[in-house]
Each structure stands twice: as structure tokens, then as C-alpha cells.
Design a protein around this motif. Structure first.
Motif, PDB file in Angstrom:
ATOM      1  N   LYS A 255      -4.508 -20.492 -14.558  1.00  0.00           N
ATOM      2  CA  LYS A 255      -3.534 -20.738 -15.631  1.00  0.00           C
ATOM      3  C   LYS A 255      -2.190 -21.183 -15.068  1.00  0.00           C
ATOM      4  CE  LYS A 255      -1.684 -18.733 -19.883  1.00  0.00           C
ATOM      5  NZ  LYS A 255      -1.768 -17.624 -20.851  1.00  0.00           N
ATOM      6  N   VAL A 256      -1.767 -20.565 -13.962  1.00  0.00           N
ATOM      7  CA  VAL A 256      -0.424 -20.878 -13.440  1.00  0.00           C
ATOM      8  C   VAL A 256      -0.423 -21.975 -12.381  1.00  0.00           C
ATOM      9  CG1 VAL A 256       0.402 -18.545 -13.926  1.00  0.00           C
ATOM     10  CG2 VAL A 256      -0.462 -19.064 -11.648  1.00  0.00           C
ATOM     11  N   ALA A 257      -1.540 -22.142 -11.657  1.00  0.00           N
ATOM     12  CA  ALA A 257      -1.556 -23.124 -10.566  1.00  0.00           C
ATOM     13  C   ALA A 257      -2.549 -24.257 -10.793  1.00  0.00           C
ATOM     14  CB  ALA A 257      -1.869 -22.427  -9.242  1.00  0.00           C
ATOM     15  N   GLY A 258      -3.488 -24.076 -11.732  1.00  0.00           N
ATOM     16  CA  GLY A 258      -4.503 -25.085 -11.977  1.00  0.00           C
ATOM     17  C   GLY A 258      -5.565 -25.083 -10.890  1.00  0.00           C
ATOM     18  N   LYS A 259      -6.642 -25.791 -11.140  1.00  0.00           N
ATOM     19  CA  LYS A 259      -7.719 -25.896 -10.160  1.00  0.00           C
ATOM     20  C   LYS A 259      -7.487 -27.138  -9.307  1.00  0.00           C
ATOM     21  CE  LYS A 259     -11.401 -23.594 -12.753  1.00  0.00           C
ATOM     22  NZ  LYS A 259     -12.751 -23.725 -13.314  1.00  0.00           N
ATOM     23  N   SER A 260      -7.578 -26.962  -7.995  1.00  0.00           N
ATOM     24  CA  SER A 260      -7.437 -28.097  -7.086  1.00  0.00           C
ATOM     25  C   SER A 260      -8.402 -27.926  -5.930  1.00  0.00           C
ATOM     26  CB  SER A 260      -6.002 -28.193  -6.562  1.00  0.00           C
ATOM     27  OG  SER A 260      -5.923 -29.171  -5.552  1.00  0.00           O
ATOM     28  N   PHE A 261      -9.172 -28.957  -5.680  1.00  0.00           N
ATOM     29  CA  PHE A 261     -10.116 -28.925  -4.561  1.00  0.00           C
ATOM     30  C   PHE A 261      -9.378 -29.013  -3.227  1.00  0.00           C
ATOM     31  CE2 PHE A 261     -12.829 -31.192  -1.511  1.00  0.00           C
ATOM     32  CZ  PHE A 261     -13.916 -30.338  -1.469  1.00  0.00           C
ATOM     33  N   PHE A 262      -8.219 -29.721  -3.255  1.00  0.00           N
ATOM     34  CA  PHE A 262      -7.506 -30.009  -2.011  1.00  0.00           C
ATOM     35  C   PHE A 262      -6.484 -28.945  -1.635  1.00  0.00           C
ATOM     36  CE2 PHE A 262      -8.747 -34.097  -3.841  1.00  0.00           C
ATOM     37  CZ  PHE A 262      -9.469 -34.632  -2.787  1.00  0.00           C
ATOM     38  N   SER A 263      -5.919 -28.275  -2.621  1.00  0.00           N
ATOM     39  CA  SER A 263      -4.817 -27.357  -2.330  1.00  0.00           C
ATOM     40  C   SER A 263      -5.012 -26.025  -3.042  1.00  0.00           C
ATOM     41  CB  SER A 263      -3.500 -27.993  -2.786  1.00  0.00           C
ATOM     42  OG  SER A 263      -2.441 -27.091  -2.618  1.00  0.00           O
ATOM     43  N   LYS A 264      -5.147 -24.962  -2.261  1.00  0.00           N
ATOM     44  CA  LYS A 264      -5.272 -23.619  -2.829  1.00  0.00           C
ATOM     45  C   LYS A 264      -3.985 -22.850  -2.574  1.00  0.00           C
ATOM     46  CE  LYS A 264     -10.286 -23.118  -2.536  1.00  0.00           C
ATOM     47  NZ  LYS A 264     -11.388 -22.268  -2.028  1.00  0.00           N
ATOM     48  N   PRO A 265      -3.585 -21.982  -3.491  1.00  0.00           N
ATOM     49  CA  PRO A 265      -2.304 -21.286  -3.336  1.00  0.00           C
ATOM     50  C   PRO A 265      -2.346 -20.176  -2.284  1.00  0.00           C
ATOM     51  CG  PRO A 265      -3.434 -20.520  -5.293  1.00  0.00           C
ATOM     52  CD  PRO A 265      -4.243 -21.661  -4.763  1.00  0.00           C
ATOM     53  N   ARG A 266      -1.184 -19.900  -1.732  1.00  0.00           N
ATOM     54  CA  ARG A 266      -0.990 -18.748  -0.863  1.00  0.00           C
ATOM     55  C   ARG A 266      -0.466 -17.634  -1.773  1.00  0.00           C
ATOM     56  NH1 ARG A 266       3.248 -18.364   4.113  1.00  0.00           N
ATOM     57  NH2 ARG A 266       4.675 -18.802   2.417  1.00  0.00           N
ATOM     58  N   ILE A 267      -1.122 -16.479  -1.759  1.00  0.00           N
ATOM     59  CA  ILE A 267      -0.819 -15.442  -2.751  1.00  0.00           C
ATOM     60  C   ILE A 267      -0.439 -14.126  -2.070  1.00  0.00           C
ATOM     61  CG2 ILE A 267      -1.758 -14.073  -4.661  1.00  0.00           C
ATOM     62  CD1 ILE A 267      -3.565 -16.393  -5.373  1.00  0.00           C
ATOM     63  N   MET A 268       0.623 -13.508  -2.588  1.00  0.00           N
ATOM     64  CA  MET A 268       1.002 -12.164  -2.159  1.00  0.00           C
ATOM     65  C   MET A 268       0.841 -11.219  -3.347  1.00  0.00           C
ATOM     66  SD  MET A 268       4.442 -10.732  -0.313  1.00  0.00           S
ATOM     67  CE  MET A 268       4.063 -11.528   1.243  1.00  0.00           C
ATOM     68  N   VAL A 269       0.128 -10.114  -3.115  1.00  0.00           N
ATOM     69  CA  VAL A 269      -0.163  -9.150  -4.186  1.00  0.00           C
ATOM     70  C   VAL A 269       0.422  -7.795  -3.831  1.00  0.00           C
ATOM     71  CG1 VAL A 269      -2.000  -8.077  -5.559  1.00  0.00           C
ATOM     72  CG2 VAL A 269      -2.347 -10.362  -4.614  1.00  0.00           C
ATOM     73  N   CYS A 270       0.958  -7.100  -4.830  1.00  0.00           N
ATOM     74  CA  CYS A 270       1.525  -5.765  -4.618  1.00  0.00           C
ATOM     75  C   CYS A 270       0.442  -4.697  -4.712  1.00  0.00           C
ATOM     76  CB  CYS A 270       2.565  -5.460  -5.680  1.00  0.00           C
ATOM     77  SG  CYS A 270       4.024  -6.424  -5.453  1.00  0.00           S
TER      78      CYS A 270
END
Length: 340
Positions: free
Chosen positions: A88-103
Motif C-alpha cells: 500500500k505504501v511502497a507499491g510492488k516493484s520487481f527491481f526495487s524492494k524497500p529497506r524496512i526497520m521494525v520496532c
């Protein structure tokens, strides 16, 4: 061709899930609830839409809160919820995946940490990092945790309360208490059942907590009509609940919270104790908005206690700040599956 990856900070809370995106701020704030069709094993709704279904669904549809007391209680549903949020916030991308920090809460086990890491990777992250909630809360509240001075944060979330003294970018003394907004709601349900012989639901208890309850003898004095089921007749009924009802219902939970804060202060090194007396205690999380809680802590500890600005957003904001400026954090404060 070069594709920029997105940096995402997620406050994976028992009650709400908040998402911070670098450069945009908080872009999503929804309840941590998933509605499932049991017959088809299919997710029908996530977030606010699913929360509206709690207690109001037919037999084949169940509204689940996949996180309990700050940790994953249902791995599959949590992973699906994270996937929904990331898409929802970053969309689907085959080329670029997000770097995520979780609490995560302080004191979680290595198994619980791995569950969060793996669920986030399955949801589509390129790299996943974990940060303890008090650290993120302090960053989000605007405290300078990199300095050689003590700061104290009490993060009262939906499932847990995390208490920590921070200095030089890391946690010095901490405690995690399995008491939070959910425990407050349950205490209100039990009290109304015992005193008024009426059964109320979770959402009604939450409304009482937000609109009526106080935890200080000199707090607000209001009352509200609420509806529930009379346990004698079995019929719907309406009763009046007062602030004093709320105070009596929450007395035991608040006493446990105060005892834990005092315990952390007692273990704190003397120099840092002096800093905390000067700077005060900062409250974050939804529980910080509970009427009278800051005054109770001040009365019990003798230390000025402040509610942070935007207490509900502090942890999510802190994850974003941690990703932007990792140098503020002590090595070892972050757990991850990729190099920083």
C-alpha cells in the motif's frame, strides 16, 4: 538502470500499525486487525475496515488481531498484514524492494525477533532491521539519546509498556511489562461486569478509557452512558459509567506500571539518575494519553513527567529517524539481516 529503494519504518503495534517513509513522514496509521473468511481461507479486510467488523461478523468471518502483547501471535496473518501495508505504501516493484526497520518491545526472545525479521522479509523487504521500542520512542520524542546524559522513556503501547533509561545511543536499564491499552480495556470490562452486572465489549471499554476514565484522584470527573448486556436478564441495557469507575478499574494495572518505573529508577546509575531528575520522564504511546497518568508518575517518583508531543506517532517517527541517521545508535542496538 538504477532504481532507488525506499526506506520504511514500521511501528508494528498490538493495537495500531504506523508506517513512516523517508521524506514523506507517517503515511499510514491503521488498527492491527485482519478480517478473514474461514471457509475460503481468504483475507477480506485489513486495518480500520477490519476493526469495524470486531464483534459484528457472521460465523464464517473472523476479525483477528495477529499481534498479542507486542509480539507475533499468528505468523501467517501478520505476514499477510505486513505485505498489505508494504504494498500500500511502497507499491510492488520487481527491481526495487524497500529497506524496512521494525520496532520490537524490550525483552523479546530471539525466536520472537526472528519471527518479525522473517515475516517482514516475506512481505517484500530487501533488508530488515529491528529496533527496541524505547529507543525509537525517544528518537521520535526528540530526545538527544546520543549524548552522554541519561534520558528516561516510558512507552505505553497496546500490548506492552516499555521502560528504559538511555544514554550514548543505547539502553542502559530497561524493563518490559505485559500491560498496556489492551490490559486497561480488559480491566474496565471486568469492573463493569463486577459492579454493574453488565457485560460490555472491547470497543465500548476503549471508549470508556478514552472519554471517561482517569487514574488520578484529582483527574477529570465525567460520566457516559454505555450499552451492554444485562447478565441477569440477558437483555440489552444502558448504564452510566463515571471517571471514578475508571480509576477503580485501572488501579491495579497502574500500580504495576508505577512499580516497574520505580524498579528501573532504582537500578539506574547515580549520574544518570541525576540527569533524569533534571530532564524528567517522558511518556509516549497511546497509554500516555490516559487521563492523570503523568501526574500519578510524578506523585509516585517525585520526578517531573511529561507527555511527548504526538505520543501515538513517536515510535514510528523514531524508526524513520533511526534509518536516516544510524550513527546516533550504539553498535548492537540494531538487529538485522543485512549490513547497515
Amino acid at each position: 538502470m538504477f532504481f532507488n529503494s525506499v526506506d520504511i519504518g514500521i511501528d508494528l503495534g498490538t493495537a495500531n500499525i504506523l508506517v513512516f517513509i523517508k521524506g514523506k513522514g507517517i503515511v499510514l496509521n491503521e488498527p492491527s486487525v485482519v478480517a478473514i473468511d474461514k471457509d475460503k481461507n481468504k483475507i477480506l479486510a485489513v486495518g480500520e475496515e477490519a476493526r469495524q467488523m470486531i464483534g459484528r461478523t457472521p460465523g464464517n468471518i473472523v476479525a483477528i488481531r495477529p499481534l498479542k502483547e507486542g509480539v507475533i501471535a499468528n505468523y501467517t496473518i501478520t505476514q499477510k498484514m505486513l505485505e498489505y501495508v508494504v504494498n500500500k505504501v511502497a507499491g510492488k516493484s520487481f527491481f526495487s524492494k524497500p529497506r524496512i526497520m521494525v520496532c520490537i518491545p524490550t525483552g523479546v526472545t530471539s525466536v520472537e525477533k526472528r519471527a518479525v525479521l522473517e515475516a517482514t522479509m516475506q512481505a517484500g523487504a530487501s533488508k530488515t532491521y529491528l529496533i527496541e521500542e524505547p529507543l525509537a520512542a525517544a528518537l521520535g520524542a526528540g530526545l538527544d539519546i546520543a549524548a552522554a546524559a541519561g534520558s528516561m522513556v516510558v512507552d505505553i503501547g497496546g500490548g506492552t509498556t516499555d521502560i528504559a533509561v538511555l544514554s550514548l545511543g543505547g539502553v542502559v536499564v530497561d524493563a518490559s511489562l505485559r500491560i498496556g491499552g489492551d490490559a486497561f480495556d480488559e480491566a474496565i470490562i471486568r469492573h463493569v461486569k463486577r459492579i454493574h452486572n453488565v457485560l460490555i465489549g472491547e470497543r465500548t471499554a476503549e471508549e470508556i478509557k478514552i472519554n471517561v476514565a482517569t487514574v488520578h484522584p484529582e483527574g477529570r470527573q465525567v460520566e457516559q452512558e454505555v450499552r451492554g448486556r444485562d447478565l441477569v436478564t440477558g437483555l440489552p441495557t444502558t448504564i452510566k459509567v463515571t471517571s471514578e469507575d475508571g480509576r477503580k478499574a485501572l488501579r491495579e494495572s497502574v500500580a504495576s506500571l508505577v512499580a516497574s518505573v520505580r524498579s528501573v529508577l532504582e537500578k539506574c546509575p547515580p549520574e544518570l539518575s541525576a540527569d533524569i531528575v533534571d530532564k524528567g520522564i517522558y511518556l509516549t504511546g497511546g497509554g500516555a494519553l490516559l487521563d492523570g497518568i503523568s501526574q500519578v508518575l510524578k506523585d509516585e517518583t517525585g520526578i517531573d513527567t511529561y507527555v511527548a508531543e504526538q505520543p501515538l506517532d513517536c515510535v514510528a517517527l523514531g524508526t524513520g529517524k533511526a534509518l536516516i541517521d544510524l550513527n546516533k545508535l550504539r553498535p548492537g542496538s540494531i538487529v538485522g539481516n543485512g549490513s547497515l
